[in-house]
Each structure stands twice: as C-alpha cells, then as structure tokens.
Design an enzyme around this catalytic site. Structure first.
Site, mmCIF file in Angstrom:
data_model
loop_
_atom_site.group_PDB
_atom_site.id
_atom_site.type_symbol
_atom_site.label_atom_id
_atom_site.label_comp_id
_atom_site.label_asym_id
_atom_site.label_seq_id
_atom_site.Cartn_x
_atom_site.Cartn_y
_atom_site.Cartn_z
ATOM 1 N N SER A 149 9.579 4.906 -18.949
ATOM 2 C CA SER A 149 9.695 4.998 -17.485
ATOM 3 C C SER A 149 8.695 6.002 -16.917
ATOM 4 O O SER A 149 8.683 6.263 -15.706
ATOM 5 C CB SER A 149 11.116 5.412 -17.092
ATOM 6 O OG SER A 149 11.466 6.624 -17.737
ATOM 7 N N ASN A 153 20.819 13.253 -19.522
ATOM 8 C CA ASN A 153 21.733 12.600 -18.583
ATOM 9 C C ASN A 153 22.045 13.474 -17.365
ATOM 10 O O ASN A 153 21.978 13.008 -16.224
ATOM 11 C CB ASN A 153 23.026 12.206 -19.305
ATOM 12 C CG ASN A 153 22.764 11.241 -20.454
ATOM 13 O OD1 ASN A 153 21.649 10.745 -20.589
ATOM 14 N ND2 ASN A 153 23.761 10.993 -21.270
ATOM 15 N N THR A 158 19.564 -12.098 26.911
ATOM 16 C CA THR A 158 20.568 -12.413 25.889
ATOM 17 C C THR A 158 20.228 -13.836 25.455
ATOM 18 O O THR A 158 19.777 -14.655 26.280
ATOM 19 C CB THR A 158 22.009 -12.368 26.436
ATOM 20 O OG1 THR A 158 22.128 -13.319 27.491
ATOM 21 C CG2 THR A 158 22.348 -10.979 26.990
ATOM 22 N N HIS A 159 20.385 -14.094 24.162
ATOM 23 C CA HIS A 159 19.998 -15.408 23.594
ATOM 24 C C HIS A 159 18.525 -15.728 23.869
ATOM 25 O O HIS A 159 18.131 -16.890 23.952
ATOM 26 C CB HIS A 159 20.867 -16.550 24.158
ATOM 27 C CG HIS A 159 22.326 -16.237 24.234
ATOM 28 N ND1 HIS A 159 23.206 -16.484 23.214
ATOM 29 C CD2 HIS A 159 23.064 -15.650 25.219
ATOM 30 C CE1 HIS A 159 24.422 -16.079 23.560
ATOM 31 N NE2 HIS A 159 24.359 -15.556 24.770
ATOM 32 N N SER A 183 -8.800 -11.890 13.047
ATOM 33 C CA SER A 183 -8.729 -13.041 12.149
ATOM 34 C C SER A 183 -10.041 -13.166 11.402
ATOM 35 O O SER A 183 -11.110 -12.904 11.960
ATOM 36 C CB SER A 183 -8.470 -14.304 12.971
ATOM 37 O OG SER A 183 -8.871 -15.446 12.258
ATOM 38 N N LYS A 207 -9.053 -13.836 17.958
ATOM 39 C CA LYS A 207 -7.690 -13.398 17.636
ATOM 40 C C LYS A 207 -7.513 -11.880 17.628
ATOM 41 O O LYS A 207 -8.392 -11.136 17.214
ATOM 42 C CB LYS A 207 -7.246 -13.923 16.266
ATOM 43 C CG LYS A 207 -6.999 -15.397 16.168
ATOM 44 C CD LYS A 207 -5.859 -15.920 17.038
ATOM 45 C CE LYS A 207 -4.501 -15.316 16.702
ATOM 46 N NZ LYS A 207 -4.017 -15.770 15.395
ATOM 47 N N ASN A 212 -4.179 -9.711 16.318
ATOM 48 C CA ASN A 212 -2.842 -9.915 15.747
ATOM 49 C C ASN A 212 -2.066 -8.600 15.657
ATOM 50 O O ASN A 212 -2.656 -7.536 15.492
ATOM 51 C CB ASN A 212 -2.946 -10.540 14.355
ATOM 52 C CG ASN A 212 -3.566 -11.931 14.406
ATOM 53 O OD1 ASN A 212 -3.412 -12.652 15.386
ATOM 54 N ND2 ASN A 212 -4.282 -12.292 13.356
ATOM 55 N N GLU A 251 4.478 -7.162 12.481
ATOM 56 C CA GLU A 251 4.930 -8.216 11.564
ATOM 57 C C GLU A 251 5.334 -7.615 10.212
ATOM 58 O O GLU A 251 6.338 -8.016 9.613
ATOM 59 C CB GLU A 251 3.825 -9.251 11.360
ATOM 60 C CG GLU A 251 3.618 -10.098 12.607
ATOM 61 C CD GLU A 251 2.377 -10.968 12.508
ATOM 62 O OE1 GLU A 251 2.129 -11.549 11.442
ATOM 63 O OE2 GLU A 251 1.647 -11.051 13.496
ATOM 64 N N TYR A 280 26.703 7.978 -18.596
ATOM 65 C CA TYR A 280 25.328 7.469 -18.546
ATOM 66 C C TYR A 280 25.179 6.197 -19.370
ATOM 67 O O TYR A 280 25.663 6.096 -20.499
ATOM 68 C CB TYR A 280 24.336 8.524 -19.063
ATOM 69 C CG TYR A 280 22.907 8.025 -18.950
ATOM 70 C CD1 TYR A 280 22.202 8.125 -17.757
ATOM 71 C CD2 TYR A 280 22.293 7.392 -20.028
ATOM 72 C CE1 TYR A 280 20.916 7.625 -17.634
ATOM 73 C CE2 TYR A 280 21.001 6.892 -19.915
ATOM 74 C CZ TYR A 280 20.315 7.012 -18.720
ATOM 75 O OH TYR A 280 19.052 6.514 -18.596
ATOM 76 N N GLN A 320 18.485 3.905 -15.487
ATOM 77 C CA GLN A 320 17.051 4.153 -15.310
ATOM 78 C C GLN A 320 16.475 3.239 -14.218
ATOM 79 O O GLN A 320 15.444 3.543 -13.629
ATOM 80 C CB GLN A 320 16.324 3.927 -16.639
ATOM 81 C CG GLN A 320 14.845 4.227 -16.606
ATOM 82 C CD GLN A 320 14.262 4.294 -18.013
ATOM 83 O OE1 GLN A 320 14.575 5.197 -18.759
ATOM 84 N NE2 GLN A 320 13.435 3.331 -18.359
ATOM 85 N N LYS A 341 15.479 4.238 -10.122
ATOM 86 C CA LYS A 341 14.368 4.973 -9.509
ATOM 87 C C LYS A 341 13.378 4.114 -8.750
ATOM 88 O O LYS A 341 12.978 4.459 -7.623
ATOM 89 C CB LYS A 341 13.634 5.779 -10.583
ATOM 90 C CG LYS A 341 14.418 6.981 -11.020
ATOM 91 C CD LYS A 341 13.860 7.581 -12.274
ATOM 92 C CE LYS A 341 14.967 8.162 -13.100
ATOM 93 N NZ LYS A 341 15.974 7.179 -13.585
HETATM 94 N N1 ARG Z 1 14.524 8.042 -18.379
HETATM 95 C C1 ARG Z 1 15.954 8.087 -18.409
HETATM 96 C C2 ARG Z 1 16.510 7.663 -17.048
HETATM 97 O O1 ARG Z 1 15.796 7.669 -16.114
HETATM 98 C C3 ARG Z 1 16.394 9.448 -18.746
HETATM 99 C C4 ARG Z 1 17.758 9.543 -19.340
HETATM 100 C C5 ARG Z 1 17.754 9.063 -20.708
HETATM 101 N N2 ARG Z 1 18.989 9.316 -21.336
HETATM 102 C C6 ARG Z 1 19.362 8.679 -22.434
HETATM 103 N N3 ARG Z 1 20.487 8.964 -22.924
HETATM 104 N N4 ARG Z 1 18.580 7.780 -22.956
HETATM 105 O O2 ARG Z 1 17.659 7.318 -16.898
#
Ligand code: ARG
Length: 456
Positions: A22, A109, A154-155, A276, A282, A284, A289, A316, A321, A324
C-alpha cells in the site's frame, strides 16, 4: 526481510507482494506517522521502557527520516510494504539497536488507525477552509447582486420571481451545513486509538490517555477492539464529502443551464471556460460539468467503503487497508472542485437584463393576483380559480393578461399594476422569503452564521 520473519520464513511471492503493498498511496500519511511515533516514543520514555538517551536517539532518527521524506531523498526499499514499515526500517538503520525498540507495545493496527485519524483531522480542516471560501464568494456575489431578480423555478418551470441574492444564498446555506457537518465529523473522530495495540492493549507500562493528549486528541479510546477496527469516521467523512459533491453538482448543473444560450443568464469568465477542439465558436462550462460529474465518484467512494466494512469481524482485518484510497480521492477531488466552483462564481458575469426579462412575464405574478383577491375577502381556492381562468384565456389568445385583469370586476387596474415588471419580487415580504426586505435580513443572518461557525 519482513517484520514477521521470525514466524514466517522465506520470501514473499512477488504476486502476493504486489497485491498487498500500500506504500504507493499511504506514503502521504508520513507526517502523521512520524507524529504518532514521536508521541509513542515519549510514552515509552515516561513508562520507563526507554531511557532518556534511547528516547533522544529515536527522536533524532525520526527527525532524520522526516528530513529525508520532506526532501524526497528517502530511499524506499523493496520490502517496504507500507509507510509504517518503511519508516520503522529506516529508523532502525539510523538508530542502530535502539531502533528495534520503536515498535514496543504498538501494532500497525493501532498505528495506522492513529495516523489516519490525524490525517483526516487536518485534511477535513482544509476542506472546511475551501467551503468557507465558497461561502464568502456566494455572500459577496449576493451582496453585489443588489436588486437583480430572475425567475425562481419549480419543475424547471418558471414559478415566481426571486432576487438573485436569494438564489445564491440558497446554495450558500447548503455550503454552511457542509461546514457544520465536517466540523462535527472532526469532533467525533478526535479520539486516539494509540495504545490499543494489535487488539487487546498491552502488559507494558503504557498510558494511552497521556499519548492521546500528547497528540492533541480530545479523547482516548474506551475499548481496544473498537479502537483498531472502527472506521466509522472514514465512512462519515466520505458521506460528508459526497454531500458536498451533491451540492456542487446542483450548482454545476445550474451554471451549465444558465450559461447555455437558451437561458443566457450567465457568462463564464474565460479563465473558467474551455473551447472546442473543432468548433471555433464554442465556449464550454467544463468546470461546472466536472463539478456535476465528480459527484458520481464521491458517492462511489462512500458506497465502496460501506460495502468493505459491512460484515467485517471485530478488530483489524486487512480489508481495512481499503479505507485509504477512497478517502484520499474524495478529499482531493472535493478540494479541486471547491476551488474551481468558487473561482467560477467569483468571476462569472450575470446578465441581469436577460434574467429580468425572463421573470417579467405577467403570468409570473399570478399568485400576486390571487393574493390580491384573498385580501379582498375571496377564499384562496376561489381566487386561484379566477386567476387560473384568466391565464388560460390569455394563453388561448383572447387578450393579454394585463388587459383581462384590468377588465375583471374583482381585479381591475390596481391589480393589473401588480403585473408590472419588477413589482412581484418586491412583494415577497415574509421572513426567509425572496424579496428585498427579507433578503436584507438574510444577508445579515448569513454573515452571523459564518462568524458562529468560525469562518472569517
Ligand atoms: N497497511 C496496513 C493498513 O493500511 C497497515 C496495517 C497492517 N496490519 C496488519 N496486521 N497487517 O491497514
């Protein structure tokens, strides 16, 4: 070498590594990870688990790592699965044997949950600033709109004239609700999970409340299982950001319509327009949008996370993961969209005469005629019927509405005067209404609400 090479020997399969890594996106947590680690090190020192020299060595190593990350000279290694692993590996290289004590009493965790709360706190604060800027622009444009008016719809059918200021502030109040929601989201997520460990706390002399205070959190977790598994705050942030996206999509749709020749109410500044590649004439409204379009992915980010969380066992799980990328994406996209829409509103030109002409059709004042009759004692349903009948006759081509009204025994020339251009909007006098008197009050209330929310 992995963090768990004592238990699991051998090399991780490269396909497994590619699937689980990650680092590519969680690198941006590094300021928060360093902050969390510093607080943890100080906690280990207070608990007697590190002596003063070890604390100093680790804090120095963390400073050195920060300098490398800030400068872009930090060398990531092949085994750096995520930013937490990478930083711990580098601290260990720099601090020697003391580095091996950094992770005492901590798990990734509770570490990652802490980092993400810190990141979310500061990122939502920047979105609040963006929203504040948009609210200020809407207020400024409402003030300088003066007596400009347009049809309220309205509408998407012309309904009653409203002041342009009133229309702009309608969006403004939605923006202020977004600010309030995000402020509340921040105060709910302001709880430190650090010290929950992997899932159950620790046997070591650690004080999670002191670490929470050190990190500037308003509170500390009550339950370690909940602390490491709770991503309510991510879902809540994603909802709030999706709601901002929905508001921006409504503004965007309106600006697309208003800038179309068929409406002709607004002209985008060149700085917020595109052309355009083929059609030379044009111009735009791509900013509007895209603001409309981004709502789809913001809603998708929320939906995706909720589905990830649904049915997860406590504590956990690696599924977490997946929290994010949607969060980072929603924050980034909402930030960009808010800047572009605030800039569009700040620079757009209103075509007041086109707005007024669209609002001045005599039939837009039909309700004023009905209310005129009500004031003369006619029951409203009957008045509605009388005026509706006159509108139908004028549409059928019998005569203009003004003439029909003038000739009507219960209405007459005084009532016909209500149909004059610009008059109907002045008659919306009730609190919160669309006319000049309540809008003047509303401008003051909007400004007061900005101050109450801490927006300056
Ligand atoms: N990269 C992991 C996450 O974002 C970190 C936590 C990993 N923990 C584990 N027990 N593998 O969740």
């Amino acid at each position: 070498m992995t963090l768990w090479s004592g238990r699991i020997g051998g090399q991780m399969a490269s396909d497994m590594e590619a699937f689980t890594v990650s680092l590519g996106y969680d690198q941006r947590l590094y300021p928060d990870d360093l902050k969390g680690s510093r607080a943890h090190v100080r906690g280990l020192g207070r608990g007697g688990l590190l002596d003063a020299e070890e604390v100093a060595v680790l804090l120095d190593a963390l400073d050195a790592v920060e300098a490398e990350l800030d400068a872009g000279t930090f060398a990531f290694g092949p085994g750096d699965e995520d930013i937490h692993t990478a930083i711990e590996r580098r601290v260990t290289e720099l601090a020697g044997p003391t580095g091996a004590k950094l992770h005492t009493g901590r798990s990734r965790n509770d570490q990652v949950a802490t980092d993400l709360r810190l990141w979310t706190k500061r990122s939502l604060a920047t979105i609040i600033e963006d929203l504040s800027d948009l609210a200020q622009v809407l207020l400024a444009r409402a003030r300088d709109a003066g007596g400009a008016y347009l049809p309220g719809y309205t509408h998407v059918q012309r309904a009653q004239p409203v002041l342009l200021a009133h229309h702009l502030l309608a969006h403004g109040w939605a923006v202020l609700r977004d600010v309030e929601r995000l402020q509340q989201c921040i105060s709910r997520l302001d709880v430190s999970p650090l010290g929950a460990g992997a899932l159950a706390g620790s046997s070591l002399n650690l004080d999670p409340a002191a670490t929470a205070a050190d990190l500037g959190f308003a509170a500390v977790f009550e339950n370690s299982l909940d602390a490491v598994g709770d991503r309510d705050f991510v879902a809540e942030a994603l909802f709030d950001l999706a709601m901002v996206g929905v508001h921006l999509s409504k503004m965007g749709e309106e600006l697309v319509l208003w800038s179309a020749e068929e409406f002709g109410f607004a002209v985008f500044d060149d700085a917020y327009s595109t052309g355009s590649s083929m059609l030379p004439q044009k111009k735009n409204a791509d900013a509007a949008e895209l603001a409309r379009g981004k709502a789809g992915r913001l809603i998708g980010n929320l939906t995706g996370l909720l589905v990830t969380l649904k049915g997860l066992p406590l504590a956990y799980n690696r599924d977490l993961q997946e929290d994010k990328e949607p969060l980072f994406d929603s924050v980034d996209q909402v930030h960009l969209a808010l800047r572009a829409i605030a800039g569009s509103y700040a620079t757009i030109t209103w075509r007041r005469e086109v707005m007024a002409a669209a609002a001045d059709a005599p039939s837009s004042a039909a309700i004023d005629l009905a209310e005129y009759l009500v004031e003369a004692g006619v029951p409203f349903r009957e008045a509605h019927g009388i005026v509706g009948g006159l509108v139908a006759r004028s549409i059928a081509g019998e005569a203009g509405l003004v003439d029909l009204v003038s000739a009507h025994p219960q209405l007459g020339p005084t009532a016909a005067g209500l149909l004059a251009p610009g008059v109907p909007v002045t008659r919306r006098t009730t609190a919160g209404g669309a006319g000049p008197e309540p809008v003047e009050v509303q401008l003051g209330r909007f400004e007061a609400r900005l101050a109450a929310l801490g927006i300056t």
